[in-house]
Write an enzyme that holds these catalytic residues in place. Sequence first.
Site, PDB file in Angstrom:
ATOM      1  CG  ASP A  85      -3.580   4.865   8.221  1.00 37.05           C
ATOM      2  OD1 ASP A  85      -2.660   5.695   8.281  1.00 37.05           O
ATOM      3  OD2 ASP A  85      -3.751   4.120   7.236  1.00 37.05           O
ATOM      4  CB  SER A 116      -0.929   0.006   1.221  1.00 41.92           C
ATOM      5  OG  SER A 116      -0.186  -0.132   2.422  1.00 41.92           O
ATOM      6  N   GLY A 164      -1.887  -4.320   1.287  1.00 41.84           N
ATOM      7  CA  GLY A 164      -1.941  -5.529   2.101  1.00 41.84           C
ATOM      8  C   GLY A 164      -0.977  -6.613   1.688  1.00 41.84           C
ATOM      9  CG  ASN A 219       1.294  -5.240   4.676  1.00 36.01           C
ATOM     10  OD1 ASN A 219       0.716  -4.547   5.513  1.00 36.01           O
ATOM     11  ND2 ASN A 219       1.293  -4.937   3.393  1.00 36.01           N
ATOM     12  CG  HIS A 256      -1.141   3.695   4.720  1.00 37.51           C
ATOM     13  ND1 HIS A 256      -1.953   3.104   5.663  1.00 37.51           N
ATOM     14  CD2 HIS A 256      -0.688   2.696   3.918  1.00 37.51           C
ATOM     15  CE1 HIS A 256      -1.994   1.793   5.443  1.00 37.51           C
ATOM     16  NE2 HIS A 256      -1.228   1.523   4.397  1.00 37.51           N
TER      17      HIS A 256
END
Length: 213
Positions: A182, A36, A73, A101, A185
């Site tokens: 969040d 991402s 992801g 991840n 990011h």
Amino acid sequence: MRLKDFLLFFFSLAMTIALSTPSRAESMSLVGFGDSLMAGYQLPPEDAFPARLEKALKDKGIDVAIANAGVSGDTTSGGLARIDWSVPDGTKGVILELGANDALRGIPPEETRKNLEAMIARLKGRGVAVLLVGMMAPPNMGAEYAARFNSIYSDLAREQNLAFYPFFLDGVVTKAELQLEDGMHPNSQGIAVMVERILPAAEQFVKTLQKGD
């Protein structure tokens, strides 16, 4: 002048012009391959890292086309599963960014390294150069895990003789104003910082590829 003679003259003139006009070289094809962070999570396509880096390089007179092969992801195992079809023939270089991840999921660093090593081998086998982009484990994973994970990238870059940029989120990871809500990011401003910081390494990477042509 008869029609036949006119057409022959026109065709000859057109061919002369076509042959004497230098053809425009195609842009060097690169691929940004990652998760991402590469894909541009919650950002418009033109603000994603590959698009912004392409523009920054073009602003320096370096003609590249950087395809966005980021998948939100994605882990290194997911990247390994799609590396062959996500990087099309004719690609000169790949900016390889994966592993964040893996660390978030607590995947053993040895598995992450094995997957990255396999991707690098596949790309090299196709004659595709690699700019390896490093990641760092989140603090909550503990010092022992971080030590095993964080060293993967520098070790692989040294062993595989790869172009290397140590940390993709350098300058962004601790600054809330450069992140989405969040806290994980980058926002558009964060992408701008990332591009600015990686630009010298990316420029050198492309120049090395140009010398190899």
